[in-house]
Design a protein around this motif. Structure first.
Motif, mmCIF file in Angstrom:
data_model
loop_
_atom_site.group_PDB
_atom_site.id
_atom_site.type_symbol
_atom_site.label_atom_id
_atom_site.label_comp_id
_atom_site.label_asym_id
_atom_site.label_seq_id
_atom_site.Cartn_x
_atom_site.Cartn_y
_atom_site.Cartn_z
ATOM 1 N N PHE A 1 -6.949 3.953 -34.371
ATOM 2 C CA PHE A 1 -6.569 5.315 -34.729
ATOM 3 C C PHE A 1 -6.463 5.449 -36.245
ATOM 4 O O PHE A 1 -6.273 4.461 -36.941
ATOM 5 C CB PHE A 1 -5.221 5.665 -34.102
ATOM 6 N N PRO A 2 -6.568 6.678 -36.747
ATOM 7 C CA PRO A 2 -6.405 6.867 -38.188
ATOM 8 C C PRO A 2 -4.968 6.532 -38.602
ATOM 9 O O PRO A 2 -4.022 7.086 -38.063
ATOM 10 C CB PRO A 2 -6.713 8.351 -38.403
ATOM 11 N N LYS A 3 -4.857 5.602 -39.526
ATOM 12 C CA LYS A 3 -3.535 5.120 -39.929
ATOM 13 C C LYS A 3 -2.728 6.239 -40.574
ATOM 14 O O LYS A 3 -3.221 6.975 -41.413
ATOM 15 C CB LYS A 3 -3.706 3.968 -40.913
ATOM 16 N N GLY A 4 -1.490 6.353 -40.156
ATOM 17 C CA GLY A 4 -0.594 7.319 -40.778
ATOM 18 C C GLY A 4 -0.861 8.765 -40.398
ATOM 19 O O GLY A 4 -0.432 9.671 -41.097
ATOM 20 N N ARG A 5 -1.565 8.962 -39.293
ATOM 21 C CA ARG A 5 -1.866 10.336 -38.889
ATOM 22 C C ARG A 5 -1.550 10.550 -37.413
ATOM 23 O O ARG A 5 -1.521 9.612 -36.647
ATOM 24 C CB ARG A 5 -3.348 10.638 -39.113
ATOM 25 N N PRO A 6 -1.363 11.808 -37.061
ATOM 26 C CA PRO A 6 -1.104 12.073 -35.647
ATOM 27 C C PRO A 6 -2.394 12.085 -34.814
ATOM 28 O O PRO A 6 -3.433 12.526 -35.290
ATOM 29 C CB PRO A 6 -0.445 13.456 -35.656
ATOM 30 N N VAL A 7 -2.286 11.589 -33.609
ATOM 31 C CA VAL A 7 -3.400 11.564 -32.667
ATOM 32 C C VAL A 7 -2.938 12.314 -31.418
ATOM 33 O O VAL A 7 -1.831 12.094 -30.948
ATOM 34 C CB VAL A 7 -3.749 10.107 -32.280
ATOM 35 N N LEU A 8 -3.791 13.190 -30.936
ATOM 36 C CA LEU A 8 -3.427 13.943 -29.729
ATOM 37 C C LEU A 8 -4.104 13.322 -28.518
ATOM 38 O O LEU A 8 -5.313 13.110 -28.505
ATOM 39 C CB LEU A 8 -3.858 15.400 -29.886
ATOM 40 N N ILE A 9 -3.308 12.978 -27.515
ATOM 41 C CA ILE A 9 -3.856 12.478 -26.258
ATOM 42 C C ILE A 9 -3.601 13.551 -25.213
ATOM 43 O O ILE A 9 -2.447 13.858 -24.916
ATOM 44 C CB ILE A 9 -3.132 11.197 -25.800
ATOM 45 N N CYS A 10 -4.646 14.130 -24.678
ATOM 46 C CA CYS A 10 -4.413 15.156 -23.677
ATOM 47 C C CYS A 10 -5.086 14.812 -22.356
ATOM 48 O O CYS A 10 -6.004 14.005 -22.295
ATOM 49 C CB CYS A 10 -4.839 16.527 -24.190
ATOM 50 N N GLY A 11 -4.586 15.431 -21.313
ATOM 51 C CA GLY A 11 -5.112 15.174 -19.984
ATOM 52 C C GLY A 11 -4.182 15.769 -18.954
ATOM 53 O O GLY A 11 -3.050 16.122 -19.263
ATOM 54 N N ARG B 1 5.721 27.152 -32.337
ATOM 55 C CA ARG B 1 4.408 26.784 -32.841
ATOM 56 C C ARG B 1 4.437 26.416 -34.314
ATOM 57 O O ARG B 1 3.897 25.397 -34.733
ATOM 58 C CB ARG B 1 3.421 27.933 -32.659
ATOM 59 N N SER B 2 5.086 27.256 -35.097
ATOM 60 C CA SER B 2 5.083 26.968 -36.525
ATOM 61 C C SER B 2 5.915 25.719 -36.809
ATOM 62 O O SER B 2 5.611 24.955 -37.716
ATOM 63 C CB SER B 2 5.563 28.181 -37.330
ATOM 64 N N GLU B 3 6.943 25.501 -35.997
ATOM 65 C CA GLU B 3 7.758 24.304 -36.196
ATOM 66 C C GLU B 3 7.003 23.030 -35.805
ATOM 67 O O GLU B 3 7.138 21.995 -36.443
ATOM 68 C CB GLU B 3 9.059 24.403 -35.383
ATOM 69 N N ILE B 4 6.192 23.140 -34.758
ATOM 70 C CA ILE B 4 5.415 21.970 -34.338
ATOM 71 C C ILE B 4 4.349 21.642 -35.384
ATOM 72 O O ILE B 4 4.106 20.492 -35.720
ATOM 73 C CB ILE B 4 4.816 22.199 -32.937
ATOM 74 N N ARG B 5 3.785 22.695 -35.927
ATOM 75 C CA ARG B 5 2.822 22.490 -37.012
ATOM 76 C C ARG B 5 3.488 21.765 -38.191
ATOM 77 O O ARG B 5 2.939 20.827 -38.766
ATOM 78 C CB ARG B 5 2.278 23.840 -37.480
ATOM 79 N N ARG B 6 4.715 22.217 -38.487
ATOM 80 C CA ARG B 6 5.462 21.593 -39.578
ATOM 81 C C ARG B 6 5.780 20.139 -39.232
ATOM 82 O O ARG B 6 5.732 19.248 -40.084
ATOM 83 C CB ARG B 6 6.759 22.380 -39.815
ATOM 84 N N LEU B 7 6.086 19.887 -37.972
ATOM 85 C CA LEU B 7 6.412 18.524 -37.532
ATOM 86 C C LEU B 7 5.225 17.578 -37.739
ATOM 87 O O LEU B 7 5.383 16.460 -38.221
ATOM 88 C CB LEU B 7 6.822 18.545 -36.056
ATOM 89 N N PHE B 8 4.032 18.052 -37.391
ATOM 90 C CA PHE B 8 2.855 17.197 -37.520
ATOM 91 C C PHE B 8 2.572 16.857 -38.980
ATOM 92 O O PHE B 8 2.228 15.726 -39.312
ATOM 93 C CB PHE B 8 1.628 17.859 -36.871
ATOM 94 N N SER B 9 2.725 17.843 -39.853
ATOM 95 C CA SER B 9 2.468 17.514 -41.259
ATOM 96 C C SER B 9 3.587 16.654 -41.829
ATOM 97 O O SER B 9 3.353 15.818 -42.690
ATOM 98 C CB SER B 9 2.211 18.769 -42.097
ATOM 99 N N TRP B 10 4.778 16.818 -41.271
ATOM 100 C CA TRP B 10 5.888 15.953 -41.696
ATOM 101 C C TRP B 10 5.610 14.497 -41.286
ATOM 102 O O TRP B 10 5.844 13.557 -42.049
ATOM 103 C CB TRP B 10 7.191 16.461 -41.067
ATOM 104 N N GLY C 1 3.984 9.007 -43.019
ATOM 105 C CA GLY C 1 3.064 7.878 -42.994
ATOM 106 C C GLY C 1 3.077 7.084 -41.704
ATOM 107 O O GLY C 1 2.645 5.940 -41.665
ATOM 108 N N VAL C 2 3.574 7.685 -40.621
ATOM 109 C CA VAL C 2 3.562 6.969 -39.350
ATOM 110 C C VAL C 2 2.315 7.379 -38.551
ATOM 111 O O VAL C 2 1.841 8.495 -38.668
ATOM 112 C CB VAL C 2 4.823 7.262 -38.498
ATOM 113 N N THR C 3 1.805 6.432 -37.776
ATOM 114 C CA THR C 3 0.712 6.754 -36.873
ATOM 115 C C THR C 3 1.355 7.246 -35.584
ATOM 116 O O THR C 3 2.152 6.529 -34.984
ATOM 117 C CB THR C 3 -0.154 5.515 -36.601
ATOM 118 N N ALA C 4 1.046 8.476 -35.202
ATOM 119 C CA ALA C 4 1.768 9.072 -34.090
ATOM 120 C C ALA C 4 0.839 9.460 -32.961
ATOM 121 O O ALA C 4 -0.282 9.915 -33.191
ATOM 122 C CB ALA C 4 2.522 10.313 -34.565
#
Lengths: 480, 96
Positions: free
Chosen positions: A27-37, A152-161, A166-169
């Motif tokens: 996965f891209p280091k230090g970035r969020p990854v979305l797993i959906c299903g 929605r806007s808070e979740i967007r803020r959470l992802f950029s936070w 610098g955590v891989t999420a």
């Protein structure tokens, strides 16, 4: 923006067998990854494995923020997979924070933000120096709260936070009707999106994984089968192996001196693959058994997959023509693994084969017959699986022999399957029963053999209680 | 005399943000009006004590928690809607 993670795309190993191959490193280091299903597709397990392997294999502590299951439920559920949450928590490598949102006890009035969540997450991350974070499933917030625009806007803020932190999420999301996730989380996670799918094809449950998006990185674009077994999730990167295995020049015997003599080299190359075709009753299994015995005689572990006969039956039948499987089994050189092909999906078979390869480390593998595997999948899947299997065997320098049932008059039924196997095989031997002068005559023809000369004529043989006897002598017609 | 009841309230904030300041102002005003002498408000700043967020399951800021009387109730937001807050906390108006 935080740090210099934007400049080069560093990768974080996923800890999920096979996935790093598809993603070229993880996965891209230090970035969020979305797993959906959809429900039950393995999202939570996927996330848990990412965290646990991160800790045990890569020494990266992790935080599991669960919006659904409680910490004790999670601990319980993953115990069977050998994920010891208690121990990892005690070692301060793992923190589980269950965010419980009880709609009945919550009122909303006026403006608010999700700083409480940020603070909890930040506190958990800093407490153990976490490098990996899981949010499972953040969409639960939407069912507990009214102000979706704010969420929605808070979740967007959470992802950029999370990015700045610098955590891989891993963020999991439930599959939506017309979008990848119900709340359209994929809009906010722009770096890497993975879709898990669970469907039943011809009564066989199959799981598939697809990388929908991976910004700034090459990745496999296919749907990859994945499995959930007692070791967790493993992805089969069916087509990702490269043709860069070593080719041996060592010659091994097929177990029948007369047959070995039909090749200019006096046998076949080690770690090559041999295909034996023939209609029903043309003694494909017998030829395969000779090959197995020749491997055992070299004191090399041999793995025999039997999809039609039980080990007992095979042993009994071979004993009648003087092939002593019993002794080979007792000396632990021969291992017969019998199962019905229809019992498991194609990739489960491949996984069983892979696991046994790892466990027994055989030098010779026989699959008798490979045609019964072919019947349980569609042809593109089967082909991908066969390519993968043959590559795996070659890389491990294993002699491979496959038998394949063909039908009288070359009916179209599995000719395409036969085509794909034969093009992959290094040596192809066809067996025939034909009537000559009102007598049934068995014969053998070497159709092809890569990198060596071989006789081009049919060789007749008989089967007695002492085994196979060639009645017409072989001639070397090509190079010597 | 009605049985003596006591309201134990906790307000979770994260620094002196406008929402948090407003929430504290609002709840203090409502309590003075309706619960005179029968309440305590404890303000917890999660920037100072982040470890306290998990215990009361705080995720939104500001959050007002009614610890006593039971059952536990939570009101999130700046508490600007007085009716909603009073209903949410089960506070009956003193007048009449």
């Amino acid at each position: 923006m935080g740090k210099n993670i934007q400049e080069t795309l560093l990768k974080t190993p996923t800890g999920i067998s096979g996935l790093d191959e598809i993603t070229n490193g993880g996965f891209p280091k230090g970035r969020p990854v979305l797993i959906c299903g959809s429900a039950g597709c393995g999202k939570t397990l996927f996330a848990a494995q990412f965290l646990v392997k991160g800790i045990t294999d890569y020494n990266e502590p992790g935080v599991f923020m669960s919006f659904e299951e409680t910490a004790s439920d999670l601990t319980q559920n993953f115990k069977s997979l050998g994920f010891d949450f208690e121990k990892l928590k005690a070692e301060k490598k793992l923190r589980i924070d269950h965010v419980r949102i009880e709609r009945t006890e919550i009122e909303e009035t006026g403006e608010y933000d999700l700083d409480g969540l940020f603070i909890r997450l930040n506190y958990a991350i800093d407490a153990i120096g976490a490098k990996r974070v899981v949010l499972d499933t953040i969409e639960s917030l939407f069912s507990g709260m009214e102000n979706t625009a704010l969420l929605r806007s808070e979740i967007r803020r959470l992802f950029s936070w999370l990015k700045e932190k610098g955590v891989t999420a891993i963020i999991t999301g439930e599959r939506g009707e017309s979008s990848l996730t119900r709340q359209g989380l994929e809009e906010y996670v722009s770096d890497c999106v993975i879709l898990l799918d669970f469907r039943v094809i011809e009564q066989i449950a199959t799981r598939r994984l697809r990388i929908v998006k991976y910004r700034g990185s090459t990745h496999g674009t296919n749907e990859y089968p994945f499995l959930i077994d007692e070791n967790g999730i493993s992805v089969l990167p069916v087509t990702s192996l490269k043709l860069d295995y070593k080719s041996s020049t060592e010659i091994v015997s097929l177990g029948l001196p007369a047959l070995d003599d039909a090749f200019s080299t006096g046998g076949i190359y080690r770690a090559s693959s041999t295909l034996i075709t023939g209609t029903a009753g043309t003694s494909k299994t017998i030829l395969a058994s000779y090959f197995a015995m020749s491997s055992c005689k070299r004191k090399e572990p041999t793995l025999y997959f039997s999809f039609e006969e039980s080990p007992d039956q095979l042993e009994r039948n071979m004993a009648t023509i003087g092939i002593d499987f019993k002794q080979a089994i007792q000396s632990k050189l021969l291992h017969i693994h019998a199962s019905r092909p229809s019992l498991l999906g194609l990739e489960m078979h491949l996984m069983v084969i892979n696991n046994l390869l790892a466990e027994l480390k055989p030098r010779t593998v026989i699959i008798d017959p490979i045609s019964s595997l072919i019947t349980i999948g569609n042809s593109s899947e089967v082909r991908a699986m066969l390519v993968r299997l043959m590559d795996t065997l070659k890389i491990n320098q294993i002699n491979a022999l496959f038998t394949s049932l063909t039908h009288e008059g070359h009916s179209g039924y599995n000719s395409s399957a036969l085509d794909m196997v034969s093009s992959l095989a290094d040596t192809w031997i066809n067996l025939e029963n034909e009537e000559r002068n009102s007598e049934m005559v068995r014969s053998l023809l070497i159709v092809k053999s890569r990198g060596m000369g071989h006789t081009n004529n049919k060789q007749d043989f008989t089967i007695t209680n002492k085994g196979i006897h060639f009645t017409s002598s072989s001639k070397k017609t090509k190079s010597t | 005399m009605i049985k003596e009841e006591k309201w134990e309230l906790r307000l979770y904030i994260a620094g002196q943000t406008p929402n948090s300041v407003l929430a504290l102002k609002n709840i203090t005003k409502y309590c003075k009006e309706h619960l005179k002498g029968k309440y305590t408000i404890e303000v917890i700043d999660l920037l100072i004590n982040p470890q306290l967020a998990e215990g009361d399951q705080i995720f939104a800021i500001p959050t007002l928690v009614r610890k006593v009387p039971e059952p536990l109730r939570k009101i999130i937001g700046d508490l600007s809607n007085e009716d909603k807050v009073l209903v949410g906390l089960n506070i009956r108006p003193l007048s009449d």
